[in-house]
Design an enzyme around this catalytic site. Structure first.
Site, PDB file in Angstrom:
ATOM      1  CB  SER A   8      -1.174   0.032   1.382  1.00 29.56           C
ATOM      2  OG  SER A   8      -1.534   1.259   1.327  1.00 29.56           O
ATOM      3  CG  HIS A  33      -3.659  -1.508  -1.621  1.00 27.16           C
ATOM      4  ND1 HIS A  33      -4.832  -2.482  -1.795  1.00 27.16           N
ATOM      5  CD2 HIS A  33      -4.219  -0.808  -0.452  1.00 27.16           C
ATOM      6  CE1 HIS A  33      -5.950  -2.247  -1.040  1.00 27.16           C
ATOM      7  NE2 HIS A  33      -5.515  -1.132  -0.391  1.00 27.16           N
ATOM      8  CG  ASP A  35      -4.941   2.176   1.161  1.00 22.82           C
ATOM      9  OD1 ASP A  35      -3.819   1.695   1.680  1.00 22.82           O
ATOM     10  OD2 ASP A  35      -6.005   1.299   1.015  1.00 22.82           O
ATOM     11  CG  MET A  37      -8.340   6.776   3.126  1.00 20.37           C
ATOM     12  SD  MET A  37      -7.129   6.659   4.390  1.00 20.37           S
ATOM     13  CE  MET A  37      -6.627   5.266   4.411  1.00 20.37           C
ATOM     14  CG  HIS A  66      -9.085  -0.168  -0.114  1.00 22.89           C
ATOM     15  ND1 HIS A  66      -8.628  -0.432   1.346  1.00 22.89           N
ATOM     16  CD2 HIS A  66     -10.404   0.014   0.351  1.00 22.89           C
ATOM     17  CE1 HIS A  66      -9.436  -0.519   1.879  1.00 22.89           C
ATOM     18  NE2 HIS A  66     -10.586  -0.461   1.292  1.00 22.89           N
ATOM     19  CG  MET A  68     -11.223   2.798   2.766  1.00 19.81           C
ATOM     20  SD  MET A  68      -9.574   2.823   3.674  1.00 19.81           S
ATOM     21  CE  MET A  68      -8.493   2.900   2.273  1.00 19.81           C
ATOM     22  CG  MET A 137     -11.235  -3.233   5.603  1.00 19.54           C
ATOM     23  SD  MET A 137      -9.721  -3.013   4.622  1.00 19.54           S
ATOM     24  CE  MET A 137      -9.079  -1.976   5.881  1.00 19.54           C
ATOM     25  CG  ASP A 175      -5.983  -3.041   3.243  1.00 19.56           C
ATOM     26  OD1 ASP A 175      -6.676  -2.341   2.577  1.00 19.56           O
ATOM     27  OD2 ASP A 175      -4.967  -2.867   3.865  1.00 19.56           O
TER      28      ASP A 175
HETATM   29  C1  DX5 Z   1      -6.396   1.133   5.952  1.00 22.34           C
HETATM   30  C2  DX5 Z   1      -5.857   0.787   4.408  1.00 22.34           C
HETATM   31  C3  DX5 Z   1      -4.484  -0.231   4.492  1.00 22.34           C
HETATM   32  C4  DX5 Z   1      -3.600   0.242   5.348  1.00 22.34           C
HETATM   33  C5  DX5 Z   1      -2.427  -0.687   5.425  1.00 22.34           C
HETATM   34  O1  DX5 Z   1      -7.540   1.731   5.770  1.00 22.34           O
HETATM   35  O2  DX5 Z   1      -6.759   0.305   3.688  1.00 22.34           O
HETATM   36  O3  DX5 Z   1      -4.353  -0.364   3.210  1.00 22.34           O
HETATM   37  O4  DX5 Z   1      -2.892   1.395   4.397  1.00 22.34           O
HETATM   38  O5  DX5 Z   1      -1.367  -0.187   6.229  1.00 22.34           O
HETATM   39  P1  DX5 Z   1      -0.675  -0.952   7.136  1.00 22.34           P
HETATM   40  O6  DX5 Z   1       0.064  -1.945   6.495  1.00 22.34           O
HETATM   41  O7  DX5 Z   1       0.524  -0.102   7.708  1.00 22.34           O
HETATM   42  O8  DX5 Z   1      -1.543  -1.450   8.218  1.00 22.34           O
HETATM   43 ZN    ZN Z   2      -6.343  -0.686   1.858  1.00 19.27          ZN
END
Ligand code: DX5
Ligand code: ZN
Length: 216
Positions: A8, A33, A35, A37, A66, A68, A137, A175
């Site tokens: 990620s 990946h 993320d 948000m 991903h 969010m 998750m 994840d």
């Molecule tokens: C959290 C994300 C994950 C996160 C993983 O909301 O979806 O992908 O970035 O990071 P680590 O491996 O540091 O938990």
């Molecule tokens: Zn993620």
């Protein structure tokens, strides 16, 4: 059984994002990946279209995005136009999940649905047969660097059972909070893809960590 690691970039050094992506390109990572948000669905804001577009241009691995965010269906077409390979939306954020899944697939992009730790796996029973990916998750979405939630192992098993029952072809992705200490058990539980940010990008040798995660 296919086993991938999907680093990620949320944990990457954004001041040198190009060279961080190069580290993933030159590793055994299966995907990369991203993320996204929005500060509404999760209490954090990360990045959006410009970064995903830049990663798509620079990465030599399939792009696993991903979302969010609330109302993901409003943005599916635009994300799918950026050269991404997998687009995952949250069940908790989708009023018409089945319609959103097909909206993704119509672009030739693989459709994933993510479940936060409080959401029962059974909510996917009516769409499982249509999914390419289920993202379980293992932390509450919104931040990297959190601790792994132990109930994830059981939930991965429940997803696997539902995949078999519905004859789905979906892969299982996990994840959050994934380290060298829990990776092997997650693969043994039935996970196909492990998403990890901190363990990879905060290490001195990301490629070595990824290789160890795949082989321990
Ligand atoms: C959290 C994300 C994950 C996160 C993983 O909301 O979806 O992908 O970035 O990071 P680590 O491996 O540091 O938990
Ligand atoms: Zn993620």
């Amino acid at each position: 059984m296919s086993r991938y690691v999907s680093p990620s970039i949320l944990a990457a050094d954004f001041s040198v994002l190009g060279s961080e992506i190069e580290k993933v390109n030159n590793s055994l990572a299966g995907w990369i990946h991203c993320d996204v948000m929005d500060g509404v669905f999760v209490p954090n804001i990360s990045f959006g279209f410009p970064i995903v577009e830049a990663v798509a241009r620079h990465a030599s691995k399939p792009l696993d995005v991903h979302l969010m965010i609330v109302e993901p269906s409003k943005y599916i077409d635009r994300f799918c136009s950026l050269g991404i390979d997998i687009l995952t939306i949250h069940q908790e954020a989708s009023k018409y999940l089945q319609r959103a899944v097909f909206q993704i697939k119509e672009h030739g992009v693989k459709a994933g649905v993510s479940l936060s730790p409080h959401t029962p796996v059974s909510v996917l029973s009516e769409v499982m047969a249509d999914l390419d990916l289920v993202l379980v998750m293992s932390v509450n979405p919104g931040f990297g660097g959190q601790s792994f939630i132990e109930s994830t192992y059981r939930r991965v098993g429940e997803v696997r059972e539902l995949i078999l029952k519905t004859r789905s072809k979906a892969l299982i992705q996990v994840d959050g909070g994934i380290t060298l200490d829990n990776a092997a058990r997650l693969f043994e539980s039935g996970a196909n893809i492990l998403v990890t940010g901190t363990t990879v990008f905060k290490s001195t040798d990301p490629a070595a960590i990824i290789e160890r995660m795949l082989t321990i």
